[in-house]
Design an enzyme around this catalytic site. Structure first.
Site, PDB file in Angstrom:
ATOM      1  N   ASP A   1       0.834  -1.203   0.000  1.00 29.56           N
ATOM      2  CA  ASP A   1       0.000   0.000   0.000  1.00 29.56           C
ATOM      3  C   ASP A   1       0.871   1.256   0.000  1.00 29.56           C
ATOM      4  OD1 ASP A   1      -1.947  -1.834   0.159  1.00 29.56           O
ATOM      5  OD2 ASP A   1      -2.725  -1.220   2.131  1.00 29.56           O
TER       6      ASP A   1
ATOM      7  N   ASP B   1       0.845   4.208  -2.638  1.00 29.02           N
ATOM      8  CA  ASP B   1       0.629   5.595  -2.225  1.00 29.02           C
ATOM      9  C   ASP B   1       1.659   6.525  -2.848  1.00 29.02           C
ATOM     10  OD1 ASP B   1      -1.599   5.361  -0.727  1.00 29.02           O
ATOM     11  OD2 ASP B   1      -0.602   5.320   1.235  1.00 29.02           O
TER      12      ASP B   1
ATOM     13  N   GLU C   1      -6.594  14.581  15.156  1.00 26.07           N
ATOM     14  CA  GLU C   1      -7.132  13.306  15.663  1.00 26.07           C
ATOM     15  C   GLU C   1      -6.334  12.166  15.060  1.00 26.07           C
ATOM     16  OE1 GLU C   1     -11.131  12.977  14.332  1.00 26.07           O
ATOM     17  OE2 GLU C   1     -11.828  14.596  15.626  1.00 26.07           O
TER      18      GLU C   1
ATOM     19  N   LYS D   1      -5.737   9.036  12.861  1.00 25.83           N
ATOM     20  CA  LYS D   1      -6.428   8.555  11.657  1.00 25.83           C
ATOM     21  C   LYS D   1      -6.608   7.052  11.805  1.00 25.83           C
ATOM     22  CE  LYS D   1      -6.143   8.627   6.599  1.00 25.83           C
ATOM     23  NZ  LYS D   1      -6.736   7.339   6.479  1.00 25.83           N
TER      24      LYS D   1
ATOM     25  N   ASP E   1      -7.480   3.255  11.260  1.00 25.69           N
ATOM     26  CA  ASP E   1      -7.390   2.389  10.094  1.00 25.69           C
ATOM     27  C   ASP E   1      -8.534   1.379  10.124  1.00 25.69           C
ATOM     28  OD1 ASP E   1      -6.456   1.399   7.765  1.00 25.69           O
ATOM     29  OD2 ASP E   1      -4.753   0.330   8.629  1.00 25.69           O
TER      30      ASP E   1
ATOM     31  N   ARG F   1     -19.417   3.584   3.245  1.00 29.40           N
ATOM     32  CA  ARG F   1     -19.126   4.730   2.392  1.00 29.40           C
ATOM     33  C   ARG F   1     -19.569   4.481   0.951  1.00 29.40           C
ATOM     34  NH1 ARG F   1     -14.974   6.160  -0.843  1.00 29.40           N
ATOM     35  NH2 ARG F   1     -14.707   8.392  -1.146  1.00 29.40           N
TER      36      ARG F   1
ATOM     37  N   GLU G   1     -15.803   5.524  12.103  1.00 29.20           N
ATOM     38  CA  GLU G   1     -14.996   4.411  11.630  1.00 29.20           C
ATOM     39  C   GLU G   1     -15.342   3.155  12.429  1.00 29.20           C
ATOM     40  OE1 GLU G   1     -13.192   5.928   9.327  1.00 29.20           O
ATOM     41  OE2 GLU G   1     -11.539   4.607   8.818  1.00 29.20           O
TER      42      GLU G   1
ATOM     43  N   TYR H   1     -16.426  10.786  14.321  1.00 29.24           N
ATOM     44  CA  TYR H   1     -15.553  11.959  14.291  1.00 29.24           C
ATOM     45  C   TYR H   1     -16.071  13.125  13.460  1.00 29.24           C
ATOM     46  CZ  TYR H   1     -14.104   9.270  10.193  1.00 29.24           C
ATOM     47  OH  TYR H   1     -14.109   8.523   9.055  1.00 29.24           O
TER      48      TYR H   1
ATOM     49  N   LYS I   1       0.092  11.134   6.818  1.00 33.79           N
ATOM     50  CA  LYS I   1       0.318   9.689   6.891  1.00 33.79           C
ATOM     51  C   LYS I   1       1.706   9.400   7.458  1.00 33.79           C
ATOM     52  CE  LYS I   1      -2.959   7.485   4.159  1.00 33.79           C
ATOM     53  NZ  LYS I   1      -2.640   6.593   3.075  1.00 33.79           N
TER      54      LYS I   1
ATOM     55  N   CYS J   1      15.716 -31.133  15.416  1.00 35.30           N
ATOM     56  CA  CYS J   1      16.287 -29.886  15.940  1.00 35.30           C
ATOM     57  C   CYS J   1      17.674 -29.700  15.338  1.00 35.30           C
ATOM     58  CB  CYS J   1      16.367 -29.937  17.456  1.00 35.30           C
ATOM     59  SG  CYS J   1      17.270 -28.541  18.144  1.00 35.30           S
TER      60      CYS J   1
ATOM     61  N   CYS K   1      20.406 -30.127  18.334  1.00 34.67           N
ATOM     62  CA  CYS K   1      20.668 -31.338  19.122  1.00 34.67           C
ATOM     63  C   CYS K   1      20.153 -32.596  18.431  1.00 34.67           C
ATOM     64  CB  CYS K   1      20.074 -31.205  20.526  1.00 34.67           C
ATOM     65  SG  CYS K   1      18.266 -31.179  20.542  1.00 34.67           S
TER      66      CYS K   1
ATOM     67  N   CYS L   1      11.247 -28.390  20.086  1.00 31.93           N
ATOM     68  CA  CYS L   1      12.328 -29.305  20.417  1.00 31.93           C
ATOM     69  C   CYS L   1      12.074 -29.726  21.857  1.00 31.93           C
ATOM     70  CB  CYS L   1      13.683 -28.617  20.307  1.00 31.93           C
ATOM     71  SG  CYS L   1      14.990 -29.596  21.080  1.00 31.93           S
TER      72      CYS L   1
ATOM     73  N   CYS M   1      18.914 -29.389  25.227  1.00 26.93           N
ATOM     74  CA  CYS M   1      19.343 -28.894  23.913  1.00 26.93           C
ATOM     75  C   CYS M   1      20.217 -27.655  24.124  1.00 26.93           C
ATOM     76  CB  CYS M   1      18.118 -28.538  23.076  1.00 26.93           C
ATOM     77  SG  CYS M   1      18.503 -27.575  21.618  1.00 26.93           S
TER      78      CYS M   1
HETATM   79  S1  IVH Z   1     -12.331  13.182   8.843  1.00 25.17           S
HETATM   80  C1  IVH Z   1     -14.265  15.232   5.094  1.00 25.17           C
HETATM   81  N1  IVH Z   1     -11.189  11.969  10.872  1.00 25.17           N
HETATM   82  O1  IVH Z   1      -9.582   8.436   6.735  1.00 25.17           O
HETATM   83  C2  IVH Z   1     -13.363  14.714   6.151  1.00 25.17           C
HETATM   84  N2  IVH Z   1     -11.360  10.792   8.813  1.00 25.17           N
HETATM   85  O2  IVH Z   1      -8.146   9.340   4.190  1.00 25.17           O
HETATM   86  C3  IVH Z   1     -13.863  13.496   6.759  1.00 25.17           C
HETATM   87  N3  IVH Z   1     -10.470   8.509   8.892  1.00 25.17           N
HETATM   88  O3  IVH Z   1     -12.173   8.354   4.478  1.00 25.17           O
HETATM   89  C4  IVH Z   1     -12.815  12.622   7.280  1.00 25.17           C
HETATM   90  N4  IVH Z   1      -9.868   8.552  11.017  1.00 25.17           N
HETATM   91  O4  IVH Z   1     -12.607   7.164   6.648  1.00 25.17           O
HETATM   92  C5  IVH Z   1     -11.548  11.871   9.576  1.00 25.17           C
HETATM   93  N5  IVH Z   1     -10.251  11.018  12.763  1.00 25.17           N
HETATM   94  C6  IVH Z   1     -10.607  10.929  11.478  1.00 25.17           C
HETATM   95  C7  IVH Z   1     -10.404   9.748  10.713  1.00 25.17           C
HETATM   96  C8  IVH Z   1     -10.784   9.732   9.378  1.00 25.17           C
HETATM   97  C9  IVH Z   1      -9.928   7.824   9.916  1.00 25.17           C
HETATM   98  C10 IVH Z   1     -10.623   7.963   7.539  1.00 25.17           C
HETATM   99  C11 IVH Z   1     -11.895   8.346   6.857  1.00 25.17           C
HETATM  100  C12 IVH Z   1     -11.492   8.922   5.539  1.00 25.17           C
HETATM  101  C13 IVH Z   1     -10.051   8.588   5.424  1.00 25.17           C
HETATM  102  C14 IVH Z   1      -9.351   9.726   4.726  1.00 25.17           C
END
Ligand code: IVH
Length: 759
Positions: A34, A38, A115, A117, A119, A138, A179, A231, A319, A413, A416, A431, A436
């Site tokens: 990933d 990116d 905040e 982010k 996953d 979504r 999330e 959020y 990121k 092993c 030994c 083992c 050993c």
């Molecule tokens: S705010 C319009 N806050 O990250 C802004 N997004 O790459 C709305 N995500 O699709 C997003 N933690 O699903 C926001 N604390 C957070 C988040 C968050 C994870 C996700 C979200 C979004 C993706 C963006």
């Protein structure tokens, strides 16, 4: 007009990214991580931002992702569910702010909310007049999959807002965004349950969360320990605050589960100062994050800034550097740990990941190698995350040439030559030879380390020399070392030897719990050691218990012999019959915990051993004897089994260790050398609770251990399960089945305050 090279590069990137998308989504066989994807995507975005003319309608940057399923109903979102632009460095962040400031009136000072982010996967939930009406994924940003019934099973999602009677009122219509994910510990538990069922482990928490949410039967979703964090507000009919920071407070008031670690910053430079500490915290958070989200605090300014393509300008995702990389698997070596556990280790073409060059990584075990179909010569994805040893995530199947070779588990092993074993129900090879040389080295290395016996000056190198020169053979020998043993060894000056001997002398006085930790019993870390030391007070008590349990187990196996023979000769080895056989052969792990508080043991035995029992039903007296043998086993093992948090596998591992002749002689040798084998006298605070047995359930105002200590220092006993012998159940908040059981047995239930009053 950009240079020809840039035009070519953009073209190249579009084609390449398109191919990676195809491999990932259609073939399910990506060939890059990933993070690498990116990087390509980012490069293309940057070119297109600088030269907007190069942006073609078919550019992958012009596509909004979709995760729609074919077989779920669709829900339109009240407003587009947008994604975020990415920043990968502080320079990116600075440029982001500079670009924004250019679009705003002069002299505006921007403040921010940051905040983690998360996953996980995005969820959009709508409340009408405070009642949850729909929940959707979504999807493509415009419509999502309807997962209302499934979302309703997640305990952190309020079905009505405000969730508590707090005097606030919900807006007429409110759509929020959040999330869905597994907390790290919950995901581990899901995988433990998979393993217990003999099913393969889930590798990716995010995909597993997604799969769990998109079930057609919400009972399946309900059985998975999912969590949500909210959020953002997507749409609202009613008044809401105009600052992000206040919106968070508003969402909290409504009873939503908020990310606990949001932070407010006055300006961007403060944000940037905090980034490295966020990255460091990443691995201590209870959930997976892949960066932080930065939002301009003033909502009106965010609206004024509008959008760049599909991304709002007023927020961005910073990121963290990728923790994954791809490289070639050159070979596999066999690693033997102190418990004898075999860990296959990947030898890799060196690759740079999360700041260091990695050339070997764990392959976990041979079952997993087979499950994931990892082959020699494969391109593999490796991950290096925090303090965790780098490990192989899986092969990149799309990169195979056909030259790859299978990886076969070793039979012996390498140190030994003892034949490796795979205990019933285990995924790892072991083992089994406690002598050993590699096991001895690893045990010794652990024994002297910090957190264990903590013998200063005795590192792995010293251990290796002493073993090689035959000055020590096991842990106990350390306590017999004298200055003479170091004679003729290079690098040991007189002063150094004296210091070392002093540390060894000091180590003889370590508390019992520390000694227990140092022994390296599988599953017995410092917490369990503390509990064992507290309950048993001496090594002798554990040695004695182990003998008794082993005798009781042998007696049971003797009574069970005819049934076990029936099981072996059963023509039809159905999975049920195999399970029954396994139960008979491992009574301590398989049967004892199920019968701990059982009334009608023979009946239940019959049920658990059905296929075998039915093939050759024992007479009533035989069944009684067998049940009595089991009851006796439970009785003697109870002091261990009763301890909360000790599962039956751990109990059996502790018993096996203390019953083992080699380990017993080792302890004997240490005792002869004067190593402390007793817990310090506990301070008696009183005897107000003498003769009373307590069961604690629910949440207390202080850690449970403190309540246990309070009871014990006043002469009372603590038990893990409610029975007729329980004197009182101390119930805290959110008390569960134990409280119900107490009520059904008519046992007195008291509060923590009542308990404190009693002492
Ligand atoms: S705010 C319009 N806050 O990250 C802004 N997004 O790459 C709305 N995500 O699709 C997003 N933690 O699903 C926001 N604390 C957070 C988040 C968050 C994870 C996700 C979200 C979004 C993706 C963006």
């Amino acid at each position: 007009m950009p240079e020809a090279a840039i035009i070519t590069r953009a073209e190249q990137l579009r084609t390449e990214i398109q191919q990676h998308l195809y491999r990932y989504h259609v073939l399910g066989a990506p060939i890059i991580t990933d993070g690498e994807y990116d990087a390509l995507f980012r490069e293309l975005v940057e070119i297109e931002e600088t030269y907007p003319d190069l942006r073609t309608p078919d550019s992958p940057t012009q596509r909004t992702g979709s995760d729609l399923s074919e077989d779920l109903p669709k829900v339109p979102h009240p407003a587009p569910i947008l994604s975020l632009s990415n920043a990968f460095s502080t320079e990116d962040l600075q440029q982001w702010e500079t670009r924004n400031l250019k679009l705003l009136p002069a002299n505006i000072q921007l403040d921010y909310v940051l905040e983690p982010k998360l996953d996980g996967l995005t969820i959009v939930i709508t409340y009408s007049n405070g009642i949850l009406t729909t929940a959707a994924t979504r999807g493509n940003g415009e419509v999502g999959d309807d997962v209302t019934a499934n979302i309703r099973t997640i305990p952190t999602v309020p079905l009505r807002i405000p969730a508590t009677d707090n005097g606030k009122t919900a807006p007429k219509q409110l759509t929020v965004r959040g999330e869905v994910l597994f907390l790290k510990t919950d995901f581990e538990r899901v995988n433990q349950e998979q393993a217990a069922k003999g099913l393969p482990a889930y590798v990716n928490a995010r995909n597993t969360a997604s799969g769990s949410l998109k079930q057609k039967d919400s009972r399946i979703t309900a059985s998975r320990p999912l969590t949500t964090y909210i959020y953002d507000i997507v749409a609202v009919d009613g008044a809401v605050p105009d600052k992000e920071w206040d919106i968070l407070a508003f969402l909290r008031d409504m009873g939503f589960h908020l990310i606990p670690d949001a932070a407010y910053f006055n300006n961007l430079s403060q944000v940037m100062d905090a980034l490295s500490s966020w990255e460091a915290r990443r691995h201590n958070l209870p959930f997976e994050i892949d960066g932080v989200v930065l939002k301009i605090n003033d909502v009106a300014i965010r609206q004024e800034l509008g959008f760049a393509g599909k991304d709002p300008r007023g927020a961005t995702a910073y990121k963290f550097p990728s923790e994954e990389a791809t490289t070639k698997l050159l070979g596999v070596t066999v690693n033997i740990g102190r418990t004898g556990k075999v860990t296959p280790t990947a030898q890799l073409e060196p690759v740079f990941v999360s700041g260091v060059t990695v050339s070997n990584a764990s392959l976990h075990n041979y079952d997993l190698i087979q499950q994931m179909d990892i082959r020699l010569g494969d391109t593999v994805i490796i991950k290096r995350s925090g303090e965790v040893i780098p490990y192989v995530v899986g092969p990149v199947e799309g990169a195979r040439t056909g030259e790859e070779q299978p990886i076969l588990p070793p039979e012996k092993c390498p140190h030994c030559d003892t034949a490796l074993i795979k205990p019933a129900g285990a995924v790892d090879l072991f083992c089994p030879n406690p002598r050993c040389p590699e096991r001895v080295f690893r045990s010794l290395e652990f024994f002297v380390s910090r957190g264990a016996m903590d013998i200063e000056g005795m590192g792995p190198q010293t251990i290796a020399i002493l073993i090689e020169q035959k000055r020590i053979q096991d842990e106990a020998d350390i306590f017999y070392l004298t200055a003479q043993h170091f004679e003729g060894l290079e690098g040991f000056a007189e002063k150094k030897i004296l210091n070392l001997l002093d540390s060894i002398q000091a180590a003889k006085e370590r508390p019992l719990a520390q000694l227990l930790t140092s022994l390296g019993i599988d599953g017995v870390g410092s917490t369990v050691s503390g509990v064992l030391a507290d309950r048993f007070r001496t090594i002798d008590a554990l040695l004695e218990l182990a003998v008794q349990v082993k005798q009781a187990e042998a007696a049971f196996l003797q009574e069970a012999q005819p049934l076990i023979q029936t099981g072996t000769s059963l023509l039809e080895q159905t999975p049920e019959a195999q399970k029954a056989q396994l139960r008979l052969q491992n009574p301590l792990v398989e049967l004892a915990p199920r019968y701990m508080d059982s009334q009608d043991v023979p009946k239940k035995l019959e049920r658990l051993l059905k296929p075998i029992w039915e093939a050759a039903p024992p007479t009533a007296p035989t069944a009684q004897t067998l049940a009595a043998a089991l009851a006796h086993l439970i009785d003697v093992a109870k002091p261990l089994m009763q301890i909360e948090g000790l599962g039956s596998v751990l109990v059996s591992s502790i018993i096996a260790w203390f019953a083992d002749d080699y380990q017993r002689s080792l302890l004997h040798k240490m005792r002869q050398a004067g190593v402390n084998m007793q817990a310090a006298e506990s301070i008696k605070a009183g005897n107000a609770l003498e003769g009373l047995t307590f069961v604690i359930t629910g949440t207390m105002s202080v850690p449970r251990e403190q309540i246990e200590a309070l009871i014990e220092t006043h002469g009372g006993k603590v038990s893990g399960s409610v029975s007729k012998k329980t004197s009182y159940v101390v119930a805290g908040e959110a008390a569960g089945s134990k409280l119900e059981k107490a009520q059904s047995l008519g046992i007195k239930v008291i509060s923590e305050a009542d308990l404190r009053a009693m002492v």
